[in-house]
Write an enzyme that holds these catalytic residues in place. Structure first.
Site, PDB file in Angstrom:
ATOM      1  N   HIS A   1       0.838  -1.209   0.000  1.00 30.63           N
ATOM      2  CA  HIS A   1       0.000   0.000   0.000  1.00 30.63           C
ATOM      3  C   HIS A   1       0.875   1.262   0.000  1.00 30.63           C
ATOM      4  O   HIS A   1       0.835   2.059   0.941  1.00 30.63           O
ATOM      5  CB  HIS A   1      -0.920  -0.006   1.226  1.00 30.63           C
TER       6      HIS A   1
ATOM      7  N   ASP B   1      -3.198   7.416  -1.670  1.00 30.51           N
ATOM      8  CA  ASP B   1      -4.464   7.127  -2.350  1.00 30.51           C
ATOM      9  C   ASP B   1      -4.139   6.574  -3.739  1.00 30.51           C
ATOM     10  O   ASP B   1      -3.052   6.778  -4.273  1.00 30.51           O
ATOM     11  CB  ASP B   1      -5.295   8.418  -2.472  1.00 30.51           C
TER      12      ASP B   1
ATOM     13  N   ASN C   1      -4.093   3.280  -4.564  1.00 34.51           N
ATOM     14  CA  ASN C   1      -3.436   1.972  -4.562  1.00 34.51           C
ATOM     15  C   ASN C   1      -4.223   0.910  -5.328  1.00 34.51           C
ATOM     16  O   ASN C   1      -3.638   0.083  -6.011  1.00 34.51           O
ATOM     17  CB  ASN C   1      -3.215   1.513  -3.117  1.00 34.51           C
ATOM     18  N   GLY C   2      -5.549   0.923  -5.202  1.00 42.37           N
ATOM     19  CA  GLY C   2      -6.362  -0.067  -5.885  1.00 42.37           C
ATOM     20  C   GLY C   2      -6.261   0.031  -7.390  1.00 42.37           C
ATOM     21  O   GLY C   2      -6.056  -0.968  -8.091  1.00 42.37           O
ATOM     22  N   ARG C   3      -6.392   1.254  -7.907  1.00 47.18           N
ATOM     23  CA  ARG C   3      -6.351   1.446  -9.364  1.00 47.18           C
ATOM     24  C   ARG C   3      -4.961   1.172  -9.930  1.00 47.18           C
ATOM     25  O   ARG C   3      -4.824   0.565 -10.994  1.00 47.18           O
ATOM     26  CB  ARG C   3      -6.828   2.866  -9.705  1.00 47.18           C
TER      27      ARG C   3
ATOM     28  N   GLY D   1      -2.792  -0.829  -8.519  1.00 43.26           N
ATOM     29  CA  GLY D   1      -2.591  -2.270  -8.360  1.00 43.26           C
ATOM     30  C   GLY D   1      -3.237  -3.062  -9.482  1.00 43.26           C
ATOM     31  O   GLY D   1      -2.670  -4.051  -9.975  1.00 43.26           O
ATOM     32  N   ARG D   2      -4.414  -2.651  -9.933  1.00 38.70           N
ATOM     33  CA  ARG D   2      -5.071  -3.337 -11.052  1.00 38.70           C
ATOM     34  C   ARG D   2      -4.379  -3.015 -12.371  1.00 38.70           C
ATOM     35  O   ARG D   2      -4.373  -3.839 -13.295  1.00 38.70           O
ATOM     36  CB  ARG D   2      -6.557  -2.979 -11.072  1.00 38.70           C
TER      37      ARG D   2
ATOM     38  N   TYR E   1     -12.555  -8.248  -2.174  1.00 40.93           N
ATOM     39  CA  TYR E   1     -11.995  -7.634  -0.969  1.00 40.93           C
ATOM     40  C   TYR E   1     -11.819  -8.656   0.147  1.00 40.93           C
ATOM     41  O   TYR E   1     -10.852  -8.587   0.921  1.00 40.93           O
ATOM     42  CB  TYR E   1     -12.881  -6.482  -0.507  1.00 40.93           C
TER      43      TYR E   1
END
Length: 586
Positions: A209, A213, A215-217, A219-220, A251
């Site tokens: 992480h 902010d 991290n999700g996008r 990471g994908r 999740y």
């Protein structure tokens, strides 16, 4: 509670590669089929398919994070960044433009190694400055407070995960980037099957992480990058769309992997399933585009402006379909016409076969007719006799048996002599690492394609009417099969060349629209990319500019030639007039 990064063996994930072998191999086969399907489309349809897939992915990867974006804003931005629309026409919505930029940049850099600079750049694209809070952009987090994933109201918070302290992030990310590049499928020293590498990379990145902010996008995006490298082509799988459909399970599995040990089998079991379902979604999207293209090819010239507007509105809903079907009232709303006009237009569409009707009275609904190839799957000389005339689309009692038999012979010959899956040379080369054998198979594919078109030209339009077949759909099927085989053969060739030269081999098929050929010159290899008005020659190993020029002297191109060579090679440009002066022909 201890977190995964506190484990003494972190980050050495363990997994059983054999457990996933058959699923990984099927994912690769499906990826090749998808690439072949897209390459078989016309240039315009290819562009539309790529744009639609990227738009869906951009919207879904944002939706997973709770951001809902306007589809048209994302579309205009992606088209501008891909060069399908004038520069400066991207959306003014910074979130839509940002995620669109991420989608295109991942596609642009799929064959590049990961770097801190690249990841930070991706993060800055999707994280925008806010009025009340502006997260750190373009750099790893540095705050002293714990980075936690939390849910629940204030006072009742539940900590789902706590990442390593910010002070550890630079070292953790340096190790992650080193591992990721070392496991790359093209030149990595410790190669891992693509979907497994993508799953481990995604989990490891999310557990670190590294950003405040985004991290999700990001990471994908790393998953798309890893899958692209495994496929040697910008990934087509609708990963974020697949994840969004199973967001809760996604999740839960990610959270569980962050609390347990380093055994990644359960996480990978879920993740590989996500990738497989993503490919199925992409397959449906490609089939939708093909169906839409066939529909317009058949009906566009027959429809009036109102009818075309209604049809366009229905197609705009994509693969999910037009909810509730088309009714007279909806037609009036879409086209801004009266009831009488709507009734006449819909009746006209019915008579032309452009729509089908279900129900009666107030329950009447209209659906767009499906225009599909009537060519039976897997038809050959043996099963054509089993199916019989009617099931094969033949028109019994209209043509003589001799005429039908003659046409059967022609079509069967095309199947038997131009299907890559029935050709021994091609099929053996698909499993080979022998350069000569692979080159022979590529030449064989070219010969088969020439023969296919010659045989196709021998069938007159009147003969096509003997069977209910669309010769364009017939050709489309052939192009898809040969495109997939060619892609796999070139993939094998790149690997074999790299092994022979004992050096890195760079594959240059990262364009949206391209036709490519591997060319051998004095024991060196080039990959040629041909576009509408240019040819790019990319050296697969260190080839001197003189050698590149020698090859280019043998080919003719459009407006100009540009040569990009691996490493520090300089760009060479020559106007078309100079090429013509040399007396080149192609």
């Amino acid at each position: 509670m201890s977190w995964i990064w506190e484990h003494k063996d972190w980050p050495d994930f363990r997994f059983d590669e054999e457990r996933f072998q058959s699923r990984v191999e099927e994912i690769q086969r499906q990826a090749d089929r998808l690439i072949g399907s897209v390459e078989a489309l016309s240039g315009e349809a290819q562009a539309e398919t790529i744009v639609d897939l990227l738009v869906s992915e951009a919207i879904k990867t944002s939706s997973i994070e709770g951001e809902e974006l306007d589809r048209e804003s994302v579309r205009s931005s992606i088209k501008a960044y891909l060069g399908f629309a004038p520069k400066g026409t991207q959306s003014r919505d910074p979130k839509a433009a940002g995620v669109a930029a991420l989608m295109v940049d991942v596609r642009k850099h799929w064959n590049d190694p990961l770097t801190e600079e690249l990841l930070c750049n991706w993060q800055s694209m999707v994280v925008q400055e806010g009025i009340l809070h502006s997260p750190l952009r373009g750099a790893y987090r540095s705050h002293e407070s714990p980075m936690q994933v939390v849910s629940g109201a204030i006072g009742y918070e539940q900590v789902h995960y706590e990442a390593p302290p910010s002070s550890q992030v630079p070292a953790e990310m340096a190790r992650f980037i080193e591992w990721y590049n070392a496991t790359a499928p093209i030149d990595g020293v410790e190669q891992i099957p693509g979907p497994i590498r993508a799953g481990i990379a995604h989990a490891r990145f999310e557990h670190i992480h590294p950003f405040e902010d985004g991290n999700g996008r990001v990471g994908r995006a790393i998953v798309d990058h890893a899958l692209s490298q495994a496929e040697r082509f910008p990934a087509l799988a609708s990963l974020s769309t697949s994840i969004e459909q199973e967001r809760r399970a996604y999740y839960e599995h990610l959270e569980a992997s962050g609390k347990g040990g380093l055994d990644a089998n359960d996480w990978l079991d879920f993740f590989v399933g996500i990738v497989s379902r993503a490919q199925e979604l992409t397959k449906n999207e490609v089939e939708f585009i093909v169906g839409k293209t066939r529909y317009y090819d058949k009906f566009h010239s027959q429809l009036n402006e109102r009818q075309l507007k209604a049809v366009g509105r229905i197609f705009a809903e994509g693969t999910k379909g037009f909810e509730g079907g088309l009714t007279t009232k909806k037609y009036m709303s879409i086209t801004k016409c009266g009831r009488g006009t709507a009734f006449r237009d819909l009746n006209d569409l019915l008579e032309k076969g452009a729509v089908t009707q279900t129900g009666v009275g107030r329950g009447t609904r209209y659906e767009l007719a499906k225009v599909e190839s009537t060519l039976p799957t897997g038809w050959n000389r043996e099963n054509s006799k089993q199916h019989g005339d009617r099931e094969m689309g033949l028109a019994p009692n209209t043509f003589s048996d001799k005429e039908i038999e003659s046409l059967e012979e022609k079509i069967t010959e095309i199947y038997e002599y131009t299907d890559p899956s029935d050709d021994t040379t091609v099929m053996q080369a698909l499993e080979s690492a022998d350069i000569s054998q692979i080159e022979a198979a590529l030449e064989r594919l070219t010969d088969m394609d020439i023969r296919f078109n010659d045989l196709l030209a021998d069938i007159a339009p009147s003969e096509w009417r003997v069977v209910s077949m669309d010769h364009e759909a017939f050709k489309e099927r052939h192009d898809q099969a040969t495109g997939s085989a060619s892609h796999q053969l070139k993939d094998n060739l790149f690997k074999a060349v790299g092994k022979e030269l004992d050096s890195d081999v760079w594959e240059a098929n990262q364009g949206v629209n391209y036709v490519g050929d591997v060319v051998r010159l004095d024991q060196n290899y080039l990959y040629l990319q041909l576009s509408e008005n240019s040819v790019s020659a990319h050296a697969l190993n260190q080839m001197s500019p003189d050698q590149v020029e020698k090859l280019l002297d043998q080919i003719a191109v459009g407006d100009y030639v540009h040569v990009n060579e691996v490493g520090d090679a300089e760009k060479v440009e020559r106007p078309l007039a100079q090429e013509r002066d040399r007396g080149n022909s192609h």
